[in-house]
Write a protein that holds these residues in place. Structure first.
Motif, mmCIF file in Angstrom:
data_model
loop_
_atom_site.group_PDB
_atom_site.id
_atom_site.type_symbol
_atom_site.label_atom_id
_atom_site.label_comp_id
_atom_site.label_asym_id
_atom_site.label_seq_id
_atom_site.Cartn_x
_atom_site.Cartn_y
_atom_site.Cartn_z
ATOM 1 N N SER A 167 -10.755 22.384 -49.704
ATOM 2 C CA SER A 167 -12.125 22.542 -50.201
ATOM 3 C C SER A 167 -12.964 23.192 -49.116
ATOM 4 O O SER A 167 -14.088 22.772 -48.830
ATOM 5 C CB SER A 167 -12.712 21.176 -50.585
ATOM 6 N N ALA A 168 -12.381 24.205 -48.495
ATOM 7 C CA ALA A 168 -13.007 24.838 -47.329
ATOM 8 C C ALA A 168 -13.974 25.951 -47.706
ATOM 9 O O ALA A 168 -14.575 26.573 -46.833
ATOM 10 C CB ALA A 168 -11.923 25.388 -46.402
ATOM 11 N N GLY A 169 -14.129 26.207 -49.005
ATOM 12 C CA GLY A 169 -15.016 27.266 -49.459
ATOM 13 C C GLY A 169 -14.276 28.565 -49.704
ATOM 14 O O GLY A 169 -13.205 28.814 -49.145
ATOM 15 N N ALA A 170 -14.865 29.410 -50.527
ATOM 16 C CA ALA A 170 -14.168 30.604 -51.007
ATOM 17 C C ALA A 170 -13.907 31.651 -49.934
ATOM 18 O O ALA A 170 -13.098 32.558 -50.139
ATOM 19 C CB ALA A 170 -14.961 31.240 -52.151
ATOM 20 N N LEU B 165 -0.163 20.776 -52.596
ATOM 21 C CA LEU B 165 -1.312 21.515 -52.059
ATOM 22 C C LEU B 165 -2.218 21.932 -53.215
ATOM 23 O O LEU B 165 -1.818 22.724 -54.069
ATOM 24 C CB LEU B 165 -0.852 22.741 -51.268
ATOM 25 N N TYR B 166 -3.424 21.401 -53.213
ATOM 26 C CA TYR B 166 -4.394 21.636 -54.285
ATOM 27 C C TYR B 166 -5.641 22.320 -53.720
ATOM 28 O O TYR B 166 -5.886 22.309 -52.513
ATOM 29 C CB TYR B 166 -4.810 20.313 -54.928
ATOM 30 N N ILE B 167 -6.444 22.865 -54.630
ATOM 31 C CA ILE B 167 -7.716 23.484 -54.232
ATOM 32 C C ILE B 167 -8.832 22.934 -55.107
ATOM 33 O O ILE B 167 -8.688 22.846 -56.335
ATOM 34 C CB ILE B 167 -7.677 25.016 -54.346
ATOM 35 N N ALA B 168 -9.945 22.571 -54.474
ATOM 36 C CA ALA B 168 -11.112 22.076 -55.217
ATOM 37 C C ALA B 168 -12.376 22.676 -54.611
ATOM 38 O O ALA B 168 -13.144 21.997 -53.930
ATOM 39 C CB ALA B 168 -11.158 20.550 -55.184
ATOM 40 N N ASP B 169 -12.583 23.953 -54.823
ATOM 41 C CA ASP B 169 -13.836 24.611 -54.448
ATOM 42 C C ASP B 169 -14.019 25.841 -55.330
ATOM 43 O O ASP B 169 -13.246 26.060 -56.271
ATOM 44 C CB ASP B 169 -13.873 24.945 -52.944
#
Length: 456
Positions: A249-252, A421-425
């Motif tokens: 969730s480090a930003g785009a 490994l997931y992404i939430a942003d």
């Protein structure tokens, strides 16, 4: 045995998923690249990255003939004066950009825009309705009450309706029972009426989650396409943290760099959008508009919307315009009224191997801006602002996304090709919504937490 879950980034997505998973008894470590910003100082620490415009000769000649484009580049002084380089704003630190938001809570519904984020995710069989409801209750989302509109915001509302526009209250994540109407949402909410992700971080810590600051994650470690941990720099030294699951969730702008360093390259850092915006402003003596709650109302036009907004860019631009007319007029912040025009820009940006961002402003983007400028200018003139003072701020982007989009980099469960490994942003949003994304990201993170709990 419980999984070790590591969350990278403490903005809207990271804070939410850390809170939700820790509530379920999961062992969560939340890692943040920055540190805490003292109360009232976050906005002073806003950073910007320059997105370089990359245009071919044919397109360049067409753009040179566009009057708005010529206006926007007229004050550029670099060697490539035909290029309109874009400023992308971001903030590193606990809470991310939620700490400097204007508290706008957009539901991203198809009634406002046919290609809304809600619609985009539904095409991938991801439904966020329940998560939006949960988030709205927790974040105190409500339309700005009538009595909280400032006098200029109300004049703008009346003028817009007179001109045939549907003006509606902006939904805000503000607890109006303790809001003092100071209008300082961006810089410092002294009463803590405005929600930001530190609320969720505090809850996560109470639930047993660990927060580590000043840790710059470089890559995700994996064995045979399964997550084993992360590697980064902490206190100047390389550090490895073992983990069974990692949520990016480090930003785009940062997430794609970490993904590439981790061996995921296909579709990463491509098709970037920025929700480009400008502010149109004019002189209205002693209006004190800058002291009102910002963006209190809005009017929607599909791929863009306009909303009352003050920008510090406007006073000097207005003074300069008067000077060009042979007038000497001192313009202070209290003498300016303005409108933000935010568009769903084309997803034509990318990040190169060195981390440089390239982003074109297209003829379609300019068309949307031109439409918005005309509407905003008509309203400004209707409320009594000087038509000879109307100016336009530089083009900026505040909500980059699309750099690890669903359908290209993550599946409908928000998981990448690496198991665990997931992404939430905002990286996972396929195309520009042209709307504030915080509520959407919170909803996404809530959904991801449910998916992880169900799988385990």
């Amino acid at each position: 045995m419980s999984d070790n879950i590591l969350v990278i980034g403490s903005g809207a997505g990271g804070a939410t998923v850390a809170r939700e998973l820790s509530k379920k008894g999961k062992k969560v470590t939340l890692v943040e690249k920055g540190n805490f910003h003292p109360k009232g100082s976050a906005a002073k620490n806003l950073k910007s990255k320059l997105a370089i415009q990359e245009i071919d000769t044919i397109k360049e000649e067409k753009l040179k003939k566009n009057e708005l484009y010529k206006y926007l580049i007229k004050n550029l002084t670099d060697d490539n004066v035909h290029r309109l380089n874009l400023e992308l704003m971001y903030l590193e630190g606990v809470g991310g950009t939620t700490t400097v938001s204007m508290a706008n809570a957009c539901y991203a519904c198809s009634s406002c825009y046919a290609d809304s984020t809600t619609t985009q995710f539904q095409r991938h069989d991801l439904e966020l309705y329940d998560e939006f409801l949960e988030a709205s209750q927790e974040m105190n989302v409500n339309p700005l009450p009538f009595e909280y509109r400032g006098p200029i915001t109300q004049k703008i509302t009346d003028a817009g309706e007179k001109l045939g526009f549907f003006m509606e209250a902006m939904p805000k994540f503000i607890d109006f029972s303790i809001c003092d109407k100071c209008g300082n949402c961006l810089f410092y909410c002294k009463t803590n009426a405005k929600w930001d992700s530190t609320f969720y971080i505090n809850e996560a810590q109470k639930n047993g989650a660990e927060l580590i600051t000043d840790f710059n994650i470089k890559r995700v470690l994996h064995n045979q396409k399964r997550v084993t941990g992360v590697e980064g720099v902490f206190n100047g030294n390389k550090k490895i943290i073992k983990a069974d699951k990692v949520i990016l969730s480090a930003g785009a702008l940062n997430t794609p760099i970490i993904l590439r360093n981790s061996g995921i390259k296909k579709g990463v850092g491509e098709n970037i959008f920025c929700d480009l915006f400008i502010t149109v402003g004019a002189f209205l003596k002693d209006s004190n508009f800058n002291q009102e709650i910002p963006m209190g109302v809005k009017t929607e036009f599909g791929p863009y919307f306009i909303s009352p907004h003050f920008s510090a860019y406007l006073p000097p631009l207005i003074e300069q315009k008067y000077k060009e007319q042979g007038k000497t007029v001192e313009v202070s912040s209290k003498d300016v009224v303005g409108f933000m025009i935010k568009i769903a820009d084309e997803s034509n940006g990318y990040i190169d191997k060195k981390g440089q961002i390239f982003k074109d402003i297209s003829s379609q983007d300019l068309k949307l801006f031109e439409e918005g400028i005309k509407k905003a200018s008509d309203i400004l003139i209707e409320i009594g602002a000087d038509p000879n003072s109307i100016v336009i701020s530089p083009v900026r982007g505040a909500h980059p996304g699309g750099s690890a989009a669903m359908g290209r980099v993550v599946d409908e469960s928000l998981q990448t090709e690496i198991e665990g490994l997931y992404i939430a942003d905002a990286s996972v949003i396929p195309r520009a919504p042209g709307r504030p994304p915080i509520l959407t990201i919170v909803g996404l993170a809530k959904k991801l937490a449910k998916i992880i709990v169900q799988k385990s």
